[in-house]
Design an enzyme around this catalytic site. Sequence first.
Site, PDB file in Angstrom:
ATOM      1  N   HIS A  16       0.854  -1.190   0.000  1.00 20.00           N
ATOM      2  CA  HIS A  16       0.000   0.000   0.000  1.00 20.00           C
ATOM      3  C   HIS A  16       0.889   1.238   0.000  1.00 20.00           C
ATOM      4  O   HIS A  16       1.915   1.272   0.686  1.00 20.00           O
ATOM      5  CB  HIS A  16      -0.905  -0.013   1.231  1.00 20.00           C
ATOM      6  CG  HIS A  16      -1.906   1.094   1.253  1.00 20.00           C
ATOM      7  ND1 HIS A  16      -1.571   2.378   1.630  1.00 20.00           N
ATOM      8  CD2 HIS A  16      -3.228   1.127   0.938  1.00 20.00           C
ATOM      9  CE1 HIS A  16      -2.646   3.146   1.547  1.00 20.00           C
ATOM     10  NE2 HIS A  16      -3.666   2.407   1.128  1.00 20.00           N
ATOM     11  N   ASP A  18       0.898   4.185   1.391  1.00 23.47           N
ATOM     12  CA  ASP A  18       1.255   4.742   2.687  1.00 23.47           C
ATOM     13  C   ASP A  18       2.214   3.833   3.440  1.00 23.47           C
ATOM     14  O   ASP A  18       3.116   4.305   4.152  1.00 23.47           O
ATOM     15  CB  ASP A  18       0.000   4.972   3.534  1.00 23.47           C
ATOM     16  CG  ASP A  18      -0.905   6.042   2.950  1.00 23.47           C
ATOM     17  OD1 ASP A  18      -0.383   6.969   2.302  1.00 23.47           O
ATOM     18  OD2 ASP A  18      -2.131   5.946   3.125  1.00 23.47           O
ATOM     19  N   LYS A  19       2.048   2.524   3.287  1.00 27.32           N
ATOM     20  CA  LYS A  19       2.940   1.591   3.964  1.00 27.32           C
ATOM     21  C   LYS A  19       4.315   1.543   3.299  1.00 27.32           C
ATOM     22  O   LYS A  19       5.322   1.311   3.974  1.00 27.32           O
ATOM     23  CB  LYS A  19       2.313   0.199   3.995  1.00 27.32           C
ATOM     24  CG  LYS A  19       1.276   0.047   5.084  1.00 27.32           C
ATOM     25  CD  LYS A  19       1.951  -0.031   6.430  1.00 27.32           C
ATOM     26  CE  LYS A  19       1.248   0.810   7.462  1.00 27.32           C
ATOM     27  NZ  LYS A  19       2.082   1.147   8.590  1.00 27.32           N
ATOM     28  N   GLU A  44      10.086  11.847   7.090  1.00 23.88           N
ATOM     29  CA  GLU A  44       8.819  11.705   6.369  1.00 23.88           C
ATOM     30  C   GLU A  44       9.109  11.324   4.919  1.00 23.88           C
ATOM     31  O   GLU A  44      10.058  11.839   4.322  1.00 23.88           O
ATOM     32  CB  GLU A  44       8.019  13.015   6.399  1.00 23.88           C
ATOM     33  CG  GLU A  44       7.898  13.644   7.774  1.00 23.88           C
ATOM     34  CD  GLU A  44       7.042  12.847   8.736  1.00 23.88           C
ATOM     35  OE1 GLU A  44       6.325  11.932   8.274  1.00 23.88           O
ATOM     36  OE2 GLU A  44       7.103  13.121   9.943  1.00 23.88           O
ATOM     37  N   GLU A  57      14.076  15.881   9.905  1.00 22.59           N
ATOM     38  CA  GLU A  57      15.161  16.395  10.722  1.00 22.59           C
ATOM     39  C   GLU A  57      15.968  15.232  11.292  1.00 22.59           C
ATOM     40  O   GLU A  57      15.382  14.266  11.794  1.00 22.59           O
ATOM     41  CB  GLU A  57      14.611  17.238  11.878  1.00 22.59           C
ATOM     42  CG  GLU A  57      13.754  18.418  11.429  1.00 22.59           C
ATOM     43  CD  GLU A  57      12.358  18.008  10.988  1.00 22.59           C
ATOM     44  OE1 GLU A  57      11.913  18.457   9.905  1.00 22.59           O
ATOM     45  OE2 GLU A  57      11.721  17.209  11.707  1.00 22.59           O
ATOM     46  N   LYS A 177      -5.651  -4.372   0.328  1.00 19.35           N
ATOM     47  CA  LYS A 177      -6.341  -3.947   1.548  1.00 19.35           C
ATOM     48  C   LYS A 177      -7.304  -5.052   1.967  1.00 19.35           C
ATOM     49  O   LYS A 177      -7.805  -5.799   1.129  1.00 19.35           O
ATOM     50  CB  LYS A 177      -7.132  -2.647   1.320  1.00 19.35           C
ATOM     51  CG  LYS A 177      -6.296  -1.480   0.866  1.00 19.35           C
ATOM     52  CD  LYS A 177      -7.147  -0.242   0.581  1.00 19.35           C
ATOM     53  CE  LYS A 177      -7.570   0.436   1.862  1.00 19.35           C
ATOM     54  NZ  LYS A 177      -8.230   1.741   1.602  1.00 19.35           N
ATOM     55  N   PHE A 241      -8.143  -4.015 -10.503  1.00 18.76           N
ATOM     56  CA  PHE A 241      -7.172  -3.326  -9.645  1.00 18.76           C
ATOM     57  C   PHE A 241      -5.787  -3.620 -10.209  1.00 18.76           C
ATOM     58  O   PHE A 241      -4.995  -4.342  -9.608  1.00 18.76           O
ATOM     59  CB  PHE A 241      -7.313  -3.812  -8.207  1.00 18.76           C
ATOM     60  CG  PHE A 241      -6.545  -3.033  -7.171  1.00 18.76           C
ATOM     61  CD1 PHE A 241      -5.706  -1.976  -7.507  1.00 18.76           C
ATOM     62  CD2 PHE A 241      -6.655  -3.379  -5.830  1.00 18.76           C
ATOM     63  CE1 PHE A 241      -4.996  -1.286  -6.540  1.00 18.76           C
ATOM     64  CE2 PHE A 241      -5.956  -2.701  -4.848  1.00 18.76           C
ATOM     65  CZ  PHE A 241      -5.125  -1.650  -5.202  1.00 18.76           C
ATOM     66  N   ASP A 249      -2.004   5.929  -6.210  1.00 13.53           N
ATOM     67  CA  ASP A 249      -2.427   6.785  -5.103  1.00 13.53           C
ATOM     68  C   ASP A 249      -1.174   7.158  -4.318  1.00 13.53           C
ATOM     69  O   ASP A 249      -0.466   6.282  -3.828  1.00 13.53           O
ATOM     70  CB  ASP A 249      -3.425   6.023  -4.218  1.00 13.53           C
ATOM     71  CG  ASP A 249      -4.043   6.885  -3.138  1.00 13.53           C
ATOM     72  OD1 ASP A 249      -3.868   8.118  -3.187  1.00 13.53           O
ATOM     73  OD2 ASP A 249      -4.693   6.327  -2.240  1.00 13.53           O
ATOM     74  N   ALA A 250      -0.902   8.430  -4.181  1.00 14.61           N
ATOM     75  CA  ALA A 250       0.309   8.864  -3.486  1.00 14.61           C
ATOM     76  C   ALA A 250       0.317   8.364  -2.044  1.00 14.61           C
ATOM     77  O   ALA A 250      -0.729   8.260  -1.390  1.00 14.61           O
ATOM     78  CB  ALA A 250       0.411  10.391  -3.504  1.00 14.61           C
ATOM     79  N   ARG A 255       0.005   7.838   7.681  1.00 11.42           N
ATOM     80  CA  ARG A 255      -1.428   7.968   7.404  1.00 11.42           C
ATOM     81  C   ARG A 255      -2.226   6.722   7.790  1.00 11.42           C
ATOM     82  O   ARG A 255      -3.442   6.717   7.649  1.00 11.42           O
ATOM     83  CB  ARG A 255      -1.660   8.279   5.924  1.00 11.42           C
ATOM     84  CG  ARG A 255      -1.357   9.718   5.574  1.00 11.42           C
ATOM     85  CD  ARG A 255      -2.120  10.177   4.354  1.00 11.42           C
ATOM     86  NE  ARG A 255      -1.774   9.439   3.150  1.00 11.42           N
ATOM     87  CZ  ARG A 255      -2.031   9.898   1.922  1.00 11.42           C
ATOM     88  NH1 ARG A 255      -2.622  11.070   1.749  1.00 11.42           N
ATOM     89  NH2 ARG A 255      -1.704   9.177   0.855  1.00 11.42           N
ATOM     90  N   LYS A 256      -1.563   5.685   8.261  1.00  8.17           N
ATOM     91  CA  LYS A 256      -2.283   4.451   8.603  1.00  8.17           C
ATOM     92  C   LYS A 256      -2.092   4.114  10.078  1.00  8.17           C
ATOM     93  O   LYS A 256      -1.789   2.986  10.455  1.00  8.17           O
ATOM     94  CB  LYS A 256      -1.802   3.302   7.706  1.00  8.17           C
ATOM     95  CG  LYS A 256      -2.279   3.444   6.267  1.00  8.17           C
ATOM     96  CD  LYS A 256      -3.786   3.289   6.172  1.00  8.17           C
ATOM     97  CE  LYS A 256      -4.318   3.495   4.761  1.00  8.17           C
ATOM     98  NZ  LYS A 256      -4.355   4.928   4.392  1.00  8.17           N
ATOM     99  N   LYS A 276      10.423   7.752  13.159  1.00 10.86           N
ATOM    100  CA  LYS A 276      10.832   8.445  14.380  1.00 10.86           C
ATOM    101  C   LYS A 276      11.748   7.564  15.223  1.00 10.86           C
ATOM    102  O   LYS A 276      11.469   6.385  15.428  1.00 10.86           O
ATOM    103  CB  LYS A 276       9.607   8.839  15.203  1.00 10.86           C
ATOM    104  CG  LYS A 276       8.699   9.822  14.488  1.00 10.86           C
ATOM    105  CD  LYS A 276       7.439  10.106  15.277  1.00 10.86           C
ATOM    106  CE  LYS A 276       6.537  11.081  14.514  1.00 10.86           C
ATOM    107  NZ  LYS A 276       5.255  11.313  15.217  1.00 10.86           N
ATOM    108  N   LYS A 280      11.357   9.894  20.526  1.00  7.19           N
ATOM    109  CA  LYS A 280      10.045  10.462  20.270  1.00  7.19           C
ATOM    110  C   LYS A 280       8.997   9.617  21.003  1.00  7.19           C
ATOM    111  O   LYS A 280       8.785   8.450  20.676  1.00  7.19           O
ATOM    112  CB  LYS A 280       9.729  10.474  18.780  1.00  7.19           C
ATOM    113  CG  LYS A 280      10.297  11.654  18.007  1.00  7.19           C
ATOM    114  CD  LYS A 280      11.781  11.626  17.872  1.00  7.19           C
ATOM    115  CE  LYS A 280      12.270  12.676  16.870  1.00  7.19           C
ATOM    116  NZ  LYS A 280      13.745  12.719  16.841  1.00  7.19           N
ATOM    117  N   ASP A 282       5.878   9.698  20.848  1.00  3.43           N
ATOM    118  CA  ASP A 282       4.828   9.181  19.970  1.00  3.43           C
ATOM    119  C   ASP A 282       5.019   7.689  19.757  1.00  3.43           C
ATOM    120  O   ASP A 282       4.046   6.921  19.728  1.00  3.43           O
ATOM    121  CB  ASP A 282       4.878   9.875  18.598  1.00  3.43           C
ATOM    122  CG  ASP A 282       4.186  11.218  18.605  1.00  3.43           C
ATOM    123  OD1 ASP A 282       3.369  11.465  19.504  1.00  3.43           O
ATOM    124  OD2 ASP A 282       4.468  12.020  17.710  1.00  3.43           O
TER     125      ASP A 282
END
Length: 395
Positions: A16, A18-19, A44, A57, A177, A241, A249-250, A255-256, A276, A280, A282
């Site tokens: 995917h 995003d992955k 990123e 960074e 998916k 597909f 799809d960018a 995002r997931k 990260k 961090k 997060d």
Amino acid sequence: MRSNYLFTSESVSEGHPDKVSDQISDAIVDLFLSKDPEARVACETLTTTNRIVLAGEIRCKGIMDADGVLTPEAQAEIEAAARATVKRIGYEQEGFHWQHADFANHLHPQSAHIAMGVDESGNKDEGAGDQGIMFGYASDETPDLMPATLYYSHRILQRMAKDRHSGHVDFLEPDAKSQVTLAYENEKPVRATALVVSTQHVESVDQARLRDYVKGVLNDELPNGWLPGDESIFVNPTGLFVIGGPDGDAGLTGRKIIVDTYGGAAPHGGGAFSGKDPTKVDRSAAYISRYMAKNIVAAGLATRCTIQLSYAIGVAEPLSLYVDTHGTGTVDEARIEAVLPKLVRLTPKGIRTHLALNKPIYQPTAAYGHFGRQPDGDFFTWEKTDLVDALKQAL
């Protein structure tokens, strides 16, 4: 708490878009931690049609010149790590190819003001890399103490990826998916009521053959008797597909986050994990929250547990610790809240030390979930249940 209901979770494959971005970002984290265990990384990644763009960074020994510019050798290693990730996933398509995609690197030195607040110095302990809230969750629905809807969503795609990589099937492409809806009775999952699988495929495959294959995977990966009727199994509902991945799809890092955690069965603090380093919170505080929640359930102190931590940038100790056993606990939550900080140091440095996080261990986390995975040596240490005895003794 409702006893009878339907609940749904989704997963996405390693291919995917995003992955793909998450895995590239974590490949960069691993690259820098392999050179410097105290590296600081916030990477990123954007992926789109034959293009990979990095931004963020960083701070790492031996990769920058006196002016803070990445050395040519470091630039080459970063690009090689990104391309190797795409190759491992399996992208050799006209619209996205590991070897031919354009690559741009905009990583730059970490802000000195952030570094000042985070770094350990004198009598000052290492502070959190940012403010924020983080959650951990565990449930006895599955052997891995994860929500069943997400557990099976991941399993379906992992099986398909295994079949693709092994050559067992020759018509699957990397992007896919899944979505699993389960019926709960008396708060326990008992059957699937709807299943959705969308998978990228070669243009020549017969759709009936593809559907039969996917139904076979569903039958294998779900418990016996759980499959719904054909009218509730949706395979490639759009019909075709073929164009997929970053060409279709960018993709962007982070995002997931619900796929990464608990499939919507528990809250999420909002911060992404991939890209990260473990200073961090997060990432690291979400890992320790899962670790504590999982050990509470594994110890038999509850059948469900949610934990929240909160932090302020530059401050070492958490601002709050919250435990909720959702009415399933055998011990008062306030007692658990009092005991946990005595068993686990919840500062950023304490978390990194307890879970041994300053190692290049992160790329495997970036597909099929950060939680519910089997601990293996240095990997997925937050999935261990080695706190069970200490919890039982303390409570």
